[in-house]
Design a protein around this motif. Structure first.
Motif, PDB file in Angstrom:
ATOM      1  N   ALA A 311       5.786  -8.278   6.310  1.00  0.00           N
ATOM      2  CA  ALA A 311       4.895  -7.623   5.348  1.00  0.00           C
ATOM      3  C   ALA A 311       5.301  -7.945   3.912  1.00  0.00           C
ATOM      4  N   LEU A 312       6.632  -7.972   3.660  1.00  0.00           N
ATOM      5  CA  LEU A 312       7.121  -8.309   2.324  1.00  0.00           C
ATOM      6  C   LEU A 312       6.713  -9.726   1.931  1.00  0.00           C
ATOM      7  N   GLY A 321      -1.174  -8.338  -9.278  1.00  0.00           N
ATOM      8  CA  GLY A 321      -1.119  -6.984  -8.733  1.00  0.00           C
ATOM      9  C   GLY A 321       0.259  -6.370  -8.924  1.00  0.00           C
ATOM     10  N   ILE A 322       0.462  -5.206  -8.304  1.00  0.00           N
ATOM     11  CA  ILE A 322       1.723  -4.468  -8.435  1.00  0.00           C
ATOM     12  C   ILE A 322       2.337  -4.262  -7.057  1.00  0.00           C
ATOM     13  N   PHE A 323       3.644  -4.550  -6.961  1.00  0.00           N
ATOM     14  CA  PHE A 323       4.415  -4.233  -5.766  1.00  0.00           C
ATOM     15  C   PHE A 323       5.565  -3.324  -6.181  1.00  0.00           C
ATOM     16  N   LEU A 324       5.691  -2.158  -5.517  1.00  0.00           N
ATOM     17  CA  LEU A 324       6.700  -1.159  -5.876  1.00  0.00           C
ATOM     18  C   LEU A 324       7.734  -1.010  -4.770  1.00  0.00           C
ATOM     19  N   VAL A 325       8.989  -0.789  -5.178  1.00  0.00           N
ATOM     20  CA  VAL A 325      10.056  -0.416  -4.248  1.00  0.00           C
ATOM     21  C   VAL A 325      10.577   0.938  -4.699  1.00  0.00           C
ATOM     22  N   THR A 326      10.595   1.915  -3.795  1.00  0.00           N
ATOM     23  CA  THR A 326      10.979   3.274  -4.152  1.00  0.00           C
ATOM     24  C   THR A 326      12.216   3.713  -3.381  1.00  0.00           C
ATOM     25  N   GLY A 327      12.808   4.794  -3.852  1.00  0.00           N
ATOM     26  CA  GLY A 327      13.989   5.361  -3.216  1.00  0.00           C
ATOM     27  C   GLY A 327      14.907   5.938  -4.277  1.00  0.00           C
ATOM     28  N   SER A 445      -7.358  -1.120  -7.957  1.00  0.00           N
ATOM     29  CA  SER A 445      -7.595  -2.549  -8.148  1.00  0.00           C
ATOM     30  C   SER A 445      -6.305  -3.347  -8.280  1.00  0.00           C
ATOM     31  N   THR A 446      -5.184  -2.672  -8.606  1.00  0.00           N
ATOM     32  CA  THR A 446      -3.948  -3.403  -8.912  1.00  0.00           C
ATOM     33  C   THR A 446      -2.848  -3.261  -7.867  1.00  0.00           C
ATOM     34  N   ILE A 447      -2.724  -2.075  -7.264  1.00  0.00           N
ATOM     35  CA  ILE A 447      -1.592  -1.847  -6.352  1.00  0.00           C
ATOM     36  C   ILE A 447      -1.771  -2.670  -5.072  1.00  0.00           C
ATOM     37  N   ARG A 448      -0.724  -3.387  -4.682  1.00  0.00           N
ATOM     38  CA  ARG A 448      -0.792  -4.239  -3.495  1.00  0.00           C
ATOM     39  C   ARG A 448       0.040  -3.685  -2.341  1.00  0.00           C
ATOM     40  N   GLY A 449       1.138  -3.020  -2.657  1.00  0.00           N
ATOM     41  CA  GLY A 449       1.968  -2.468  -1.600  1.00  0.00           C
ATOM     42  C   GLY A 449       3.120  -1.663  -2.166  1.00  0.00           C
ATOM     43  N   VAL A 450       3.644  -0.745  -1.346  1.00  0.00           N
ATOM     44  CA  VAL A 450       4.781   0.086  -1.724  1.00  0.00           C
ATOM     45  C   VAL A 450       5.758   0.121  -0.560  1.00  0.00           C
ATOM     46  N   MET A 451       7.032  -0.097  -0.874  1.00  0.00           N
ATOM     47  CA  MET A 451       8.071   0.004   0.153  1.00  0.00           C
ATOM     48  C   MET A 451       9.114   1.017  -0.283  1.00  0.00           C
ATOM     49  N   VAL A 520      -1.552  -1.941   0.902  1.00  0.00           N
ATOM     50  CA  VAL A 520      -2.819  -1.422   0.374  1.00  0.00           C
ATOM     51  C   VAL A 520      -3.968  -2.321   0.853  1.00  0.00           C
ATOM     52  N   ASP A 521      -4.693  -1.830   1.838  1.00  0.00           N
ATOM     53  CA  ASP A 521      -5.873  -2.539   2.329  1.00  0.00           C
ATOM     54  C   ASP A 521      -7.122  -1.838   1.822  1.00  0.00           C
ATOM     55  N   GLU A 522      -8.281  -2.213   2.333  1.00  0.00           N
ATOM     56  CA  GLU A 522      -9.545  -1.637   1.834  1.00  0.00           C
ATOM     57  C   GLU A 522      -9.600  -0.134   2.064  1.00  0.00           C
ATOM     58  N   GLU A 523      -9.103   0.322   3.220  1.00  0.00           N
ATOM     59  CA  GLU A 523      -9.126   1.763   3.505  1.00  0.00           C
ATOM     60  C   GLU A 523      -8.261   2.534   2.504  1.00  0.00           C
TER      61      GLU A 523
END
Length: 577
Positions: A311-312, A321-327, A445-451, A520-523
């Motif tokens: 997935a990464l 777009g934006i990819f975030l890493v949290t923790g 429109s910008t966020i692509r994924g969050v891990m 982040v998909d269409e849903e």
């Protein structure tokens, strides 16, 4: 006419040699330790018995006991002191402090003093001359002296002779601190402290001073542990030495300071961040060790499960777009972003990072350090970075609304943005950005994924042993993985911590990563427009087939890599049996 009980007339070198012989014969130290101290004594021009205690090679109590036997004088400790200062009308707190003596008894004809250095003939002579009485001596450790002085002369900490100006005191302090920082014991202690920390693969070193004395702790595998502290009188010298190495102001004790140190260990150069902080009892220092050689900066080497790594890799192919890493702090977020950047670096791309602080240097990346003192904060730099024609921007942390909105604007205008954010789960990141002021229609429109990720300590392979009994709490969580009863599970690989010399009796050695990811998909995009809470996004992530953190961690437990207790410690999961 005053009378002074004389010292032995032997040469001081001869008496000290007698002391060393006594210490070795009694088992208080070794001949090798004495030779090590002798070398340091030559460098510092200090007496070898004093160097032995400064280096921590012999306990203060052993030195005091040795002097007691050789000179036939008693040893005093804190319990032997009077409840109030003796002879305070004739001996000032400053004289007592500078001379290293504590008056402990006085009558019409004599006075007894406890001395740190029983070979110092000046202090007893000065006391005799001042009081007109015979002086007898006892020996005292420096630690006991510090405790007694603080109790008997509280005003001595704040006052000085009336003839001494504040500027004189400051100048004297600076000179003393400079002398201390270049003293061989301070240098040797700092060198040994850093070398041992690197050897134990510590990420941080904490140096502090409390009511019971100095304290040194290493953070190993995310957990702080105490190590042998230095003598109390050496704390200021160690702090000063660290400040000198970092080019900080050694005279400034009231305000926090921070800097960087480069230090050679085992033929390689180690970068360290240093941060000082004024505590109630004395200055504290925290060193962050940035050992590039001990960190994997490529995605395959980080140990993500295959589905997370796939997935990464897919997310990193996005053109913008934006990819975030949290923790939380210490969960490896920045290391993951560095590994992602290394994968993205190409000659035809302009890659810029904005960090606070820059932890590791990456070739092919224009790295920018935040400097708030001159107004160079995240929003200011990011606005300027957008005029530098970047393709990829890494933001060390999105901390405020302005940074969040600039990052979103950068993604809207065709840049790929990687950043960290402090949330407990991947699903909580999107509501957090909306709360910061980013409009949902823009974010969708910008966020692509969050891990979201955590680091778990792994069991020491040398001493890990099979679990003796299956805990009821573990059974309940195993059922969440789809297990109906114990008979359907392979529990042969379950292990628990034991402890051995290899792992310093902690039962753990090294760490592994667990993660959860929300693509982040269409849903998900349509859901963002509804401003839902984190629970809704968690449901969507589960629908994508990605396990939450607790289940990812339980898989590590079932594989025998770690323990359930460690998993709960790191994830904060409240277990229900």
């Amino acid at each position: 006419m005053s009378v002074l009980v004389p010292l032995r007339h032997d040469a001081p070198e001869s008496i000290v040699q007698d002391l060393l012989t006594l210490l070795v014969e009694s088992g208080a130290t070794t001949a090798a330790a004495v030779e090590r101290a002798r070398s340091a004594a030559k460098l510092s021009e200090a007496r070898i018995d004093q160097v032995l205690t400064k280096l921590g090679l012999v306990k203060e109590e052993e030195i005091a006991g040795g002097w007691s036997r050789l000179l036939q004088i008693p040893v005093f400790d804190a319990a032997d002191f009077p409840s109030s200062a003796t002879c305070s009308d004739k001996l000032s707190p400053r004289f007592v402090r500078d001379s290293g003596i504590i008056p402990v008894f006085e009558d019409d004809s004599s006075i007894r003093i406890a001395v740190i250095d029983p070979l110092d003939g000046f202090a007893p002579q000065a006391v005799s001359a001042r009081t007109g009485k015979a002086v007898t001596r006892a020996v005292i450790t420096r630690s006991a002296f510090e405790a007694a002085y603080a109790l008997l002369y509280p005003e001595g900490r704040e006052t000085a002779d009336t003839a001494t100006t504040h500027e004189d005191i400051i100048a004297g302090d600076v000179t003393r601190l400079q002398d201390l920082s270049t003293d061989a014991p301070a240098i040797l202690h700092v060198n040994a402290m850093i070398e041992n920390a690197v050897e134990q693969k510590a990420s941080d070193v904490h140096v502090s001073l409390g009511r019971t004395g100095p304290r040194i702790r290493y953070r190993v595998d995310g957990v702080l542990k105490d190590v042998e502290p230095p003598p109390v009188h050496l704390h200021a010298a160690i702090v000063s030495r660290l400040k000198v190495l970092a080019n900080l102001d050694i005279a400034e004790h009231r305000l926090p300071q921070d800097g960087r140190i480069r230090f050679g260990v085992g033929g390689r150069e180690i970068d360290m961040r240093i941060a000082t902080m004024p505590h109630l009892e004395g200055e504290g220092v925290v060193l962050r060790i940035l050992d590039r050689s001990s960190v994997e900066l490529d995605l395959p080497g980080l140990g993500f499960p295959p589905h997370i790594e796939r997935a990464l890799n897919q997310l990193l192919t996005e053109p913008h777009g934006i990819f975030l890493v949290t923790g939380p702090t210490g969960s490896g977020k920045t290391t993951t972003l560095y590994a992602a950047l290394r994968k993205l670096i190409q000659p035809e791309r302009n890659v810029i990072s904005v960090e606070d602080p820059v932890e590791y240097h990456l070739d092919g990346v224009a790295q920018i350090q935040i400097q708030r003192k001159i107004g160079l904060d995240f929003p200011t730099i990011l606005r300027a970075v957008l005029r530098q024609d970047p393709d990829i921007i890494m933001i060390g942390e999105i901390r405020d609304a302005e940074t969040a909105m600039i990052a979103n604007q950068a993604a809207l205008t065709g840049h790929f943005v990687l950043a960290t954010l402090h949330t407990n789960s991947a699903a909580a990141a999107i509501p957090r950005l909306i709360d910061m002021g980013v409009e949902p229609y823009l974010l969708s429109s910008t966020i692509r994924g969050v891990m979201s990720q955590r680091l778990l300590r792994t069991l020491c392979p040398q001493c890990a042993r099979p679990v003796r009994s299956l805990d009821g709490i573990l059974k309940a969580h195993l059922e969440r993985l789809g297990a109906k009863n114990e008979n359907t599970l392979n529990l042969d690989r379950l292990r628990e911590a034991a402890g051995c010399a290899r792992c310093n009796y902690s039962g753990f050695s090294g760490r592994t990563v667990i993660a959860e990811i929300l693509v982040v998909d269409e849903e998900v995009r349509h859901t963002i427009l509804e401003r839902p809470d984190a629970a809704r996004f968690e449901t969507l992530a589960l629908g994508q087939g990605h396990a939450p953190l607790i289940e990812a961690g339980l898989e590590r437990v079932l594989a025998g890599e770690t323990t359930l207790t460690e998993l709960f410690r790191v994830t904060g999961e409240v277990a229900r049996s």
